[in-house]
Design a protein around this motif. Sequence first.
Motif, mmCIF file in Angstrom:
data_model
loop_
_atom_site.group_PDB
_atom_site.id
_atom_site.type_symbol
_atom_site.label_atom_id
_atom_site.label_comp_id
_atom_site.label_asym_id
_atom_site.label_seq_id
_atom_site.Cartn_x
_atom_site.Cartn_y
_atom_site.Cartn_z
ATOM 1 N N ALA A 223 97.570 82.306 15.176
ATOM 2 C CA ALA A 223 96.318 83.044 14.999
ATOM 3 C C ALA A 223 95.744 83.496 16.333
ATOM 4 C CB ALA A 223 95.308 82.165 14.269
ATOM 5 N N THR A 224 95.840 82.668 17.354
ATOM 6 C CA THR A 224 95.332 83.057 18.669
ATOM 7 C C THR A 224 96.140 84.212 19.257
ATOM 8 O OG1 THR A 224 94.633 80.767 19.024
ATOM 9 C CG2 THR A 224 94.742 82.194 20.957
ATOM 10 N N LEU A 225 97.444 84.163 19.085
ATOM 11 C CA LEU A 225 98.270 85.285 19.554
ATOM 12 C C LEU A 225 97.929 86.574 18.813
ATOM 13 C CD1 LEU A 225 101.785 83.597 19.878
ATOM 14 C CD2 LEU A 225 100.053 83.937 21.647
ATOM 15 N N HIS A 226 97.536 86.465 17.544
ATOM 16 C CA HIS A 226 97.180 87.659 16.777
ATOM 17 C C HIS A 226 95.822 88.215 17.214
ATOM 18 C CE1 HIS A 226 96.699 90.352 13.335
ATOM 19 N NE2 HIS A 226 95.477 89.851 13.201
ATOM 20 N N THR A 227 94.834 87.357 17.398
ATOM 21 C CA THR A 227 93.482 87.837 17.704
ATOM 22 C C THR A 227 93.378 88.359 19.132
ATOM 23 O OG1 THR A 227 92.565 86.231 16.140
ATOM 24 C CG2 THR A 227 91.052 87.169 17.771
ATOM 25 N N PHE A 228 94.008 87.669 20.074
ATOM 26 C CA PHE A 228 93.868 88.018 21.488
ATOM 27 C C PHE A 228 95.155 88.623 22.053
ATOM 28 C CE2 PHE A 228 91.053 84.394 20.618
ATOM 29 C CZ PHE A 228 89.834 84.946 20.966
ATOM 30 N N ARG A 229 95.896 89.324 21.220
ATOM 31 C CA ARG A 229 97.159 89.905 21.688
ATOM 32 C C ARG A 229 96.986 90.947 22.780
ATOM 33 N NH1 ARG A 229 96.199 91.503 16.491
ATOM 34 N NH2 ARG A 229 95.999 93.740 16.081
ATOM 35 N N PRO A 230 95.847 91.695 22.908
ATOM 36 C CA PRO A 230 95.732 92.627 24.053
ATOM 37 C C PRO A 230 95.747 91.931 25.413
ATOM 38 C CG PRO A 230 94.184 93.243 22.337
ATOM 39 C CD PRO A 230 94.726 91.905 21.965
ATOM 40 N N LEU A 231 95.430 90.633 25.444
ATOM 41 C CA LEU A 231 95.403 89.907 26.708
ATOM 42 C C LEU A 231 96.726 89.212 27.019
ATOM 43 C CD1 LEU A 231 91.879 88.245 26.450
ATOM 44 C CD2 LEU A 231 92.480 90.500 27.336
ATOM 45 N N LEU A 232 97.714 89.348 26.154
ATOM 46 C CA LEU A 232 98.993 88.660 26.320
ATOM 47 C C LEU A 232 100.127 89.672 26.417
ATOM 48 C CD1 LEU A 232 98.356 85.955 23.589
ATOM 49 C CD2 LEU A 232 98.279 85.573 26.066
ATOM 50 N N ASP A 233 101.272 89.180 26.846
ATOM 51 C CA ASP A 233 102.457 90.031 26.912
ATOM 52 C C ASP A 233 102.818 90.491 25.505
ATOM 53 O OD1 ASP A 233 104.775 91.304 27.529
ATOM 54 O OD2 ASP A 233 105.920 89.499 28.002
ATOM 55 N N PRO A 234 102.778 91.780 25.204
ATOM 56 C CA PRO A 234 102.961 92.233 23.812
ATOM 57 C C PRO A 234 104.338 91.931 23.257
ATOM 58 C CG PRO A 234 102.906 94.102 25.331
ATOM 59 C CD PRO A 234 102.517 92.903 26.128
#
Length: 423
Positions: A61-72
Amino acid sequence: MAQQHHEMTAGETLSVYLQDQATDFLRSLRLHRESSTDAHGAEESLEAARALRRASRRVGATLHTFRPLLDPEWTESLRPELAWLSGTLAREHAYAARLERLLGALHRLSSPPPPAPSAPLPSPSAPPLRGGYAPPTHPAPGTDRWPGATARPTPGLPPTADVPTAVGRRSAGRLGPPLAERSRELGEGWAQPQAEGADTAKSRQGALPAQGSAKKPTGPLAVGAAKAAALLERQLTLARTRAHSAALQAFGSSRFHAVADNVAVLASEVPLHATPDADLKPLAATAEQHLAEAVADLPLLRAGHPYNAEALVHGLAAETAPEAQDAPWLKVRSLLRLHRYAQEVLLGEAPVDPRILQAGQALDLHREASDAAAAAASAARTPRIAPATAYALGVLHADQRHEVEAARFAFQQAWLREAVTAP
C-alpha cells in the motif's frame, strides 16, 4: 517521535517506515521457518503468517500511495508480487473464519427459543367439584399405578422418566447418530438424547415431542441445520486444506524467494526517486480524496436503517446481485486501508483516528458476512441435497445478508460521525 518526523525530509520519513515494515516481514519469515510441527508450533506458524501478511499489505500500500517518490520500475515490479503473497496467505485464515462464522450462525438459528413458563399444576388438596366428586387424577410418571397404590417402576426406566412415544423413538433412531456427532462439536443446540432417561422428551430436538408435552417441534431447520453444517464443514475444510497446500508451495517457490530478496534489499536501502522539495502530505491527501469519492457513491442514506429490507431483497434476488451490490463497499474497504496506511506514514507511532478504525472494522465484517453468504449459496447449489438441508442453507444465506446490512449501518454511523467531527 512526531517531532522527529517533522525534522526529517519526505524521503527519510518514507524510508524509515518502509524499512520498519520490511524488518517485520523478515522477522515474521524467520519465525515461520523456525516453527515446529507440533500444536504449539502450528499456532506460531499461523501467527507468523498473519504478521507476514500484515507487513506485505503495508509495504504494498505504501508503494502504491507514494510511488512518485520511489523508483517507478522497482515499485511496479514489487507491488503485484506483494499482493500475490498477501492474497495467498490470507485464504487459509479466511476459510477457517468463514466456517466458524457459518457454524455459529447455524447453531444460533437452529436453537429453539426458551420455553414459555407453564401453568402450575393443581394442588393435591384442591376442593372437590360440585356433587362431591373429586377431580380426575392420572398415574404418576414412571409407574402404572394410581395415586395411593404401591408405586411399581416400569422396567428399564428410572422412576420419574417421561416415556416417549413410538413416533419419537422412530424419529430419534432415524436422526440420532448424525445429529449426535454434530452436537458434540457444535454445542447443545442440536443435541440429541444421550441416554434414555429423565427428561428424554425435553432434550430431543428434531424429533416429535412426547404425548402431553407442551413444547412444539422445532421444524425442518433443526434437522437441516445439522446436515447443512456437515456439508459446509466438508466443503470449507477441503478449501482450507487446498489453501494451506498452496501457501506451503508458495513458500518454497522461486517467486517467493524473489519477493523475499527484494524486501531484504528494501530493509537496508529504499530506492528513492524524490526531489528535495518533495512532500508526503499531498500524496496522502490524494488517497483520502479517492476514499471520499468512493464513499460518496455508496447509498449511505439507504444504509442508515438498521433493518434495510429493500437492500436485502436486492441481495437475495439473483445470483449475481450480491456481488454487484457488494463491489462498491469492497472498493471502499481497499481505499480505506490505503488511507489508514498513509496516515501511519505521516503520523509515525501516533494512534490513528479511532473512527477510521471503527469504519474499517465494519467493512471487515461486511466482507466476512458477504463471503459467508456466498458460501452458503454455493453449498445450497450442491446437487441432490435434501430439501431440509436446502431450507437451512437458505435461512443461513438470508441471515448473513442481514449481517451485511448491519455492517453497512455500522459503517454509515462511523463515517458520518467522523465527517461531523472532522475540522
